[in-house]
Design a protein around this motif. Structure first.
Motif, short mmCIF file in Angstrom:
data_model
loop_
_atom_site.label_atom_id
_atom_site.label_comp_id
_atom_site.label_asym_id
_atom_site.label_seq_id
_atom_site.Cartn_x
_atom_site.Cartn_y
_atom_site.Cartn_z
N PRO A 67 0.82 -1.21 0.00
CA PRO A 67 0.00 0.00 0.00
C PRO A 67 0.86 1.27 0.00
O PRO A 67 1.96 1.30 0.58
CB PRO A 67 -0.81 -0.14 1.30
N SER A 68 0.36 2.30 -0.65
CA SER A 68 1.17 3.50 -0.89
C SER A 68 1.65 4.16 0.40
O SER A 68 2.72 4.78 0.42
CB SER A 68 0.38 4.51 -1.73
N ALA A 69 0.90 4.04 1.50
CA ALA A 69 1.31 4.66 2.76
C ALA A 69 2.62 4.08 3.28
O ALA A 69 3.31 4.71 4.10
CB ALA A 69 0.21 4.51 3.81
N ILE A 75 11.12 2.38 0.74
CA ILE A 75 12.10 2.87 -0.24
C ILE A 75 13.37 3.30 0.47
O ILE A 75 14.48 2.96 0.04
CB ILE A 75 11.50 4.03 -1.07
N GLU A 76 13.22 4.05 1.56
CA GLU A 76 14.40 4.47 2.32
C GLU A 76 15.20 3.26 2.80
O GLU A 76 16.43 3.24 2.71
CB GLU A 76 13.98 5.31 3.52
N ALA A 87 8.85 0.88 -7.90
CA ALA A 87 7.73 1.00 -6.97
C ALA A 87 6.44 1.35 -7.68
O ALA A 87 6.41 2.21 -8.57
CB ALA A 87 8.02 2.06 -5.91
N GLU A 88 5.36 0.69 -7.27
CA GLU A 88 4.04 1.08 -7.75
C GLU A 88 3.77 2.52 -7.34
O GLU A 88 4.27 3.02 -6.34
CB GLU A 88 2.98 0.15 -7.18
N LYS A 89 2.97 3.22 -8.13
CA LYS A 89 2.65 4.62 -7.87
C LYS A 89 1.66 4.74 -6.71
O LYS A 89 0.90 3.79 -6.47
CB LYS A 89 2.07 5.25 -9.13
N PRO A 90 1.66 5.89 -6.01
CA PRO A 90 2.68 6.92 -6.07
C PRO A 90 3.91 6.52 -5.25
O PRO A 90 3.79 5.73 -4.30
CB PRO A 90 1.98 8.13 -5.44
N LEU A 91 5.05 7.09 -5.61
CA LEU A 91 6.27 6.79 -4.86
C LEU A 91 6.14 7.24 -3.41
O LEU A 91 6.63 6.57 -2.50
CB LEU A 91 7.47 7.48 -5.50
N ALA A 92 5.53 8.39 -3.22
CA ALA A 92 5.44 8.97 -1.87
C ALA A 92 4.20 9.83 -1.78
O ALA A 92 3.45 9.98 -2.74
CB ALA A 92 6.70 9.78 -1.57
N ALA A 93 4.00 10.44 -0.61
CA ALA A 93 2.76 11.17 -0.35
C ALA A 93 2.64 12.44 -1.18
O ALA A 93 1.53 12.86 -1.51
CB ALA A 93 2.68 11.52 1.13
N ASP A 94 3.77 13.06 -1.52
CA ASP A 94 3.71 14.31 -2.28
C ASP A 94 5.02 14.51 -3.04
O ASP A 94 5.94 13.69 -2.97
CB ASP A 94 3.43 15.50 -1.35
#
Length: 324
Positions: A67-69, A75-76, A87-94
């Motif tokens: 899940p994106s959260a 990733i870190e 990584a599936e989208k989105p990479l991060a929250a913003d």
């Protein structure tokens, strides 16, 4: 050697794409270890925790399908261990977080790439290669009708639509590779009770992105319309058809039959080709994964660069701000 975090639908297709490309799936992590074992198959280790998988399996590449959260932390962790990340989208929250992660990857000499697979379809390559047949470009339509908001409350709809938006954003980047998304004067307006239209003028043509969470049937389509005709691509299935711009009485009379024959021929050939390749779903994913593996091995450029990833994230931010 690769590992997959997340053994849901996309994790399964990522593992299949990896194997088809000759990669060895070392391990799969999922809270449901039985599901992780099924996706990993014979010889792959199963983990309930993705960090433990990174520490023990030591993959070269991580396919991130959780899940994106969870993306930013995983990733870190992967980059800190010297692992390339697809990584599936989105990479991060913003966009700010996306920029920070891309910078971390760059400093570590690693690849970090979002999965914007539509732009890697053969259908899209066919349209772009045949763009000269269009003459002057008038209109680009990118239509995405999704069932991803089934059961979601009204307050959740903008976020669901925002998570779809990177797909048409990446297609716009492929159509106008020298034009940063941030340089465009974007407009966001409602399109029905469960949808939005995101539009901008690009080099004299209108770019119109429609995101609908209620229109049916579900749809992912691209059309480039010029003074000499139109290219239309069915992105769910991965084929494209050119329709010439002839406007005689005879051409108008025959057009429905020519269009029907064209769709039947293209769809049939596409289905046969995908069957031969074992590509049952998500056309473009395997091509993107292959390009990512080649770049990780030093045999080519990153399929999606950091600036492209950040631009798509910034457009997502703008959409969320205006849709709210």
């Amino acid at each position: 050697a690769v590992a997959v975090a997340g053994a849901g639908l996309m994790g399964r297709w990522h593992a299949q794409a990896a194997r088809r490309l000759g990669a060895r799936v070392l391990a799969v992590a999922d809270r449901d270890e039985a599901r992780a074992r099924r996706v990993g198959g014979p010889g792959a280790a199963a983990f309930a925790d993705a960090i433990a998988m990174l520490d023990r399996a030591r993959p070269e590449v991580l396919h991130l399908c959780t899940p994106s959260a969870t993306h930013e932390a995983l990733i870190e962790a992967a980059l800190a261990r010297g692992v390339h990340v697809l990584a599936e989208k989105p990479l991060a929250a913003d966009a700010a977080a996306t920029r920070r992660l891309c910078d971390l990857a760059g400093l570590a000499g690693l690849l970090l790439c979002p999965v914007h697979q539509y732009a890697f379809q053969g259908a899209v390559a066919r349209v772009l290669a045949g763009r000269g047949r269009l003459g002057a470009l008038e209109l680009v339509e990118l239509d995405f009708h999704s069932a991803g908001a089934a059961g979601a409350g009204r307050a959740e709809l903008p976020r669901v639509a925002a998570d779809i938006l990177p797909h048409p954003a990446s297609l716009a980047q492929a159509i106008w590779p020298g034009r940063p998304l941030a340089s465009l004067g974007w407009m966001v307006r409602p399109a029905g009770p469960r949808g939005w239209e995101v539009s901008a003028e690009v080099e004299g043509a209108l770019l119109r992105i429609t995101l609908s969470l209620g229109a049916r049937p579900t749809r992912a389509a691209m059309a480039l319309r010029g003074q000499g005709g139109s290219w239309e691509a069915d992105l769910f299935h991965g084929y494209a058809l050119f329709r010439d711009g002839t406007a005689t009485r005879g051409s108008k009379l025959l057009r429905p039959f020519r269009d029907a024959a064209g769709h039947l021929g293209r769809a049939s050939a596409n289905l046969a080709g995908r069957a031969l390749r074992g590509e049952a779903a998500y056309p473009g994913l395997r091509a993107l994964v292959g390009a990512f593996y080649a770049a990780a091995a030093g045999r080519g450029p990153a399929p999606i660069g950091a600036e492209q990833a950040v631009e798509a994230a910034a457009l997502r931010d703008l959409f969320l701000e205006r849709a709210a």
